[in-house]
Design an enzyme around this catalytic site. Structure first.
Site, PDB file in Angstrom:
ATOM      1  N   HIS A  46      10.377 -59.954 -62.106  1.00 16.36           N
ATOM      2  CA  HIS A  46      10.887 -59.541 -63.423  1.00 16.36           C
ATOM      3  C   HIS A  46      11.086 -58.027 -63.439  1.00 16.36           C
ATOM      4  CE1 HIS A  46      10.800 -58.684 -67.746  1.00 16.36           C
ATOM      5  NE2 HIS A  46      11.112 -59.957 -67.938  1.00 16.36           N
TER       6      HIS A  46
ATOM      7  N   CYS B 160      16.709 -60.343 -66.140  1.00 19.44           N
ATOM      8  CA  CYS B 160      16.400 -60.196 -67.562  1.00 19.44           C
ATOM      9  C   CYS B 160      17.344 -59.170 -68.173  1.00 19.44           C
ATOM     10  CB  CYS B 160      14.941 -59.777 -67.758  1.00 19.44           C
ATOM     11  SG  CYS B 160      14.531 -59.479 -69.483  1.00 19.44           S
TER      12      CYS B 160
ATOM     13  N   HIS C  63      16.420 -64.550 -67.943  1.00 20.74           N
ATOM     14  CA  HIS C  63      15.940 -64.278 -69.310  1.00 20.74           C
ATOM     15  C   HIS C  63      17.134 -63.735 -70.066  1.00 20.74           C
ATOM     16  CE1 HIS C  63      11.356 -63.491 -68.447  1.00 20.74           C
ATOM     17  NE2 HIS C  63      11.728 -64.719 -68.189  1.00 20.74           N
TER      18      HIS C  63
ATOM     19  N   ASP D 269      15.177 -65.376 -74.208  1.00 22.66           N
ATOM     20  CA  ASP D 269      14.005 -64.517 -74.134  1.00 22.66           C
ATOM     21  C   ASP D 269      13.878 -63.775 -75.459  1.00 22.66           C
ATOM     22  OD1 ASP D 269      11.853 -63.206 -73.110  1.00 22.66           O
ATOM     23  OD2 ASP D 269      13.015 -61.716 -72.020  1.00 22.66           O
ATOM     24  N   HIS D 270      12.729 -63.802 -75.992  1.00 27.85           N
ATOM     25  CA  HIS D 270      12.422 -63.172 -77.284  1.00 27.85           C
ATOM     26  C   HIS D 270      13.387 -63.659 -78.373  1.00 27.85           C
ATOM     27  CE1 HIS D 270      10.277 -59.496 -75.310  1.00 27.85           C
ATOM     28  NE2 HIS D 270       9.872 -60.646 -74.857  1.00 27.85           N
TER      29      HIS D 270
ATOM     30  N   TYR E  15       8.080 -64.064 -79.722  1.00 29.41           N
ATOM     31  CA  TYR E  15       8.223 -65.490 -79.413  1.00 29.41           C
ATOM     32  C   TYR E  15       8.181 -66.400 -80.650  1.00 29.41           C
ATOM     33  CZ  TYR E  15       8.148 -64.166 -74.594  1.00 29.41           C
ATOM     34  OH  TYR E  15       8.492 -63.613 -73.391  1.00 29.41           O
TER      35      TYR E  15
HETATM   36  C1  DNO Z   1       7.918 -60.451 -72.155  1.00 27.64           C
HETATM   37  C2  DNO Z   1       8.104 -61.107 -70.851  1.00 27.64           C
HETATM   38  C3  DNO Z   1       7.276 -60.436 -69.777  1.00 27.64           C
HETATM   39  C4  DNO Z   1       7.338 -61.251 -68.503  1.00 27.64           C
HETATM   40  C5  DNO Z   1       6.588 -60.655 -67.354  1.00 27.64           C
HETATM   41  C6  DNO Z   1       6.867 -61.409 -66.101  1.00 27.64           C
HETATM   42  O1  DNO Z   1       8.116 -61.049 -73.148  1.00 27.64           O
HETATM   43  O2  DNO Z   1       9.416 -61.200 -70.492  1.00 27.64           O
HETATM   44  O3  DNO Z   1       5.958 -60.338 -70.214  1.00 27.64           O
HETATM   45  O4  DNO Z   1       6.769 -62.501 -68.738  1.00 27.64           O
HETATM   46  O5  DNO Z   1       6.910 -59.321 -67.181  1.00 27.64           O
HETATM   47  O6  DNO Z   1       5.890 -61.137 -65.162  1.00 27.64           O
END
Ligand code: DNO
Length: 395
Positions: free
Chosen positions: A234, A272, A299, A357-358, A374
Site C-alpha cells: 500500500h 490506492c 483502493h 476505499d473510505h 469506513y
Molecule cells: C486506511 C487504509 C490503510 C491500509 C494500510 C495497508 O484506511 O487504506 O490503513 O489498510 O495502509 O497496510
C-alpha cells in the site's frame, strides 16, 4: 473488477449480514487482535473465514493488512524472528485458501489526517489533512527534536499563533486524530511512546528504508511464490514525509524501483488512488500503463487538494469518489483494460479485487461511530458510483 468491502470483524459497526444488501462480491479483512510480529494462528483465520461466509457465502478474498512490524522496518534485533512469523502467517493464510496480502511500509504511523470529521457543505463529514495543524502538533504538542528543520519561518510562526489560541481539549483532539492511524494498533499511545519510536529512525534515511523493504521482500516473496500468493504494498498516506520520517512508496517511480528490485509476480502493488493522488504530479492512468500487470488490489478513493502553504505537502480532504483530483472514470477504464489484457494472456488472476476505499459520513452514518473513513452509507455511495462506471464500460 471484483467488488469488495472492508470488514473489521465482529466489532465493525457494519454487520456482515448487511453486506448482501450492499451487493458486495468479496470481503477484505484482517485479524487486528494480533500485534505486528505475531503469528496468525490457522484456527483464528478459519474462524474469521467462517464468520464471513456464514450469512450468504461471500468469501474472504484479501488480507488487509498482514502488518509488517517496526522491527522489520528498522531491522532491529527482532527482525529475524518476525520474518519467520510473517512466513508462518502466510502458510496459515494459504492453508485457508487466501492468496492476496496487502501491507504497508510506512514508519510508525499508517495513514495520517489532522481532522477526522470536517463538516462538508452538504451536511456530512469527511477526513482532512492540514499541514499547519500538523505543524502545530509536531512543533508544539509533540515538540519533536529538530522539527523546526521541516518548516519555514512563516509556517512555524503561524503554527505558534494557532497553538496559543487552542484549548487543551483542542490540542488533545489534534493529537488523537494524528495518532489514530491503524485500526486498533495505536490505541493508548502517548507522546513518550512516539518519541521513543522516532529514535529508532534516527539513522534511517529513505535509502536505508527502501533497502529494508527490499530485504523484507527478499525474505517473503520467494515464500509467496511457493504458496501461490500475491503480496501488494500500500502507498504512503499522505505521500510525503511527516515528522522527519522517510517514506519510500509515494510515487509511480517509487513503486517501479521496488517492484523491479524484486521482480516476481508475487511482488505487487495495492493501487490506492486516494493516497497517491494527493501528489499534484500523480497520474493514475500512467501508473496502470507502467505497472498495471503488478496491481493485485485496488483502493478506489478520491482526494481533493486545498489551497496549501506548502505545495510539496498539500492540504487535502477526502472527496466523494467521483469528485476529487483523480479522474476516476479514466482510472476505472484503464483497470478494466488491464483485466482484458490479463484475460488474453490466460492469467488466472485476471480479475482485480477493488474496494471503495473510505467514504464521507452521510445521513445515518452521522449517528453511528464507525471506524474513521469506513461508514456504511458513504462507502455504499462510493461503491454504487464506481459500479456504475464499471457497468458502463463493461457493457
Ligand atoms: C486506511 C487504509 C490503510 C491500509 C494500510 C495497508 O484506511 O487504506 O490503513 O489498510 O495502509 O497496510
Amino acid at each position: 473488477m471484483q467488488q469488495c468491502w472492508r470488514w473489521f470483524g465482529p466489532a465493525d459497526t457494519v454487520k456482515i449480514e448487511q453486506l448482501a444488501q450492499v451487493g458486495v462480491e468479496g470481503v477484505v479483512s484482517a485479524l487486528h487482535q494480533f500485534p505486528p510480529g505475531e503469528v496468525w494462528p490457522l484456527a483464528d483465520i478459519l474462524e474469521r473465514q467462517a464468520m464471513i461466509a456464514a450469512p450468504h457465502g461471500i468469501g474472504w478474498d484479501v488480507v488487509e493488512s498482514l502488518p509488517v512490524s517496526e522491527a522489520i522496518k528498522t531491522q532491529s534485533s527482532d527482525a529475524k524472528a518476525h520474518f519467520t512469523a510473517y512466513r508462518e502467517s502466510m502458510d496459515n493464510l494459504a492453508a485457508a485458501g487466501l492468496k492476496t496480502i496487502c501491507y504497508n511500509f510506512m514508519p510508525i504511523l499508517d495513514w495520517t489526517r489532522t481532522t477526522l470529521r470536517k463538516k462538508q457543505a452538504h451536511g456530512g463529514v469527511a477526513m482532512q489533512f492540514n499541514l499547519l495543524d500538523f505543524a502545530v502538533f509536531d512543533l508544539f504538542v509533540l515538540k519533536r527534536t529538530n522539527a523546526r528543520d521541516d518548516y519555514n519561518a512563516e509556517i512555524t510562526n503561524a503554527a505558534k499563533t494557532q497553538f496559543d489560541k487552542m484549548s487543551d481539549a483542542e490540542k488533545q483532539d489534534l493529537q488523537d486524530n494524528i495518532i489514530c492511524g491503524l485500526p486498533g494498533a495505536n490505541e493508548g499511545w502517548t507522546l513518550d511512546d512516539l518519541h521513543r519510536q522516532l529514535l529508532d529512525y534516527a539513522e534511517i534515511d529513505a535509502g536505508k528504508l527502501r533497502q529494508n523493504l527490499i530485504d523484507f521482500l527478499g525474505e517473503v516473496v520467494p515464500h509467496a511464490e511457493k504458496l501461490g500468493m500475491r503480496l501488494c504494498c500500500h502507498p504512503d498516506d499522505p505521500p510525503f514525509s511527516l515528522m522527519g520520517l522517510p517514506r519510500v512508496m509515494s510515487s509511480t517511480a517509487d513503486y517501479k524501483a521496488v517492484l523491479d528490485a524484486v521482480d516476481s509476480p508475487a511482488n505487487g502493488a495495492t493501487f490506492c488512488t486516494g493516497s497517491l493522488g494527493v501528489s499534484a504530479g500523480f497520474d493514475g492512468v500512467e501508473f496502470i500503463r507502467q505497472l498495471g500487470h503488478k496491481i493485485h488490489f485496488a483502493h478506489l478513493r478520491n482526494t481533493k487538494r486545498l489551497p496549501s502553504i506548502d505545495p510539496a505537502r498539500p492540504d487535502f480532504f477526502e472527496a466523494p469518489h467521483l469528485e476529487g483530483d483523480t479522474n476516476m472514470v479514466a482510472v476505472v477504464n484503464a483497470l478494466l483494460d488491464e483485466e482484458t489484457r490479463r484475460t488474453a494472456q490466460g492469467r488466472d488472476d485476471w480479475q482485480i479485487p477493488m474496494r471503495p476505499d473510505h467514504g464521507q459520513d452521510l445521513l445515518d452514518d452521522l449517528n453511528r461511530s464507525s471506524q474513521p473513513g469506513y461508514p456504511l452509507i458513504g462507502r455504499l455511495r462510493g461503491l454504487a458510483e464506481l459500479r456504475g462506471i464499471m457497468a458502463a464500460y463493461s457493457g
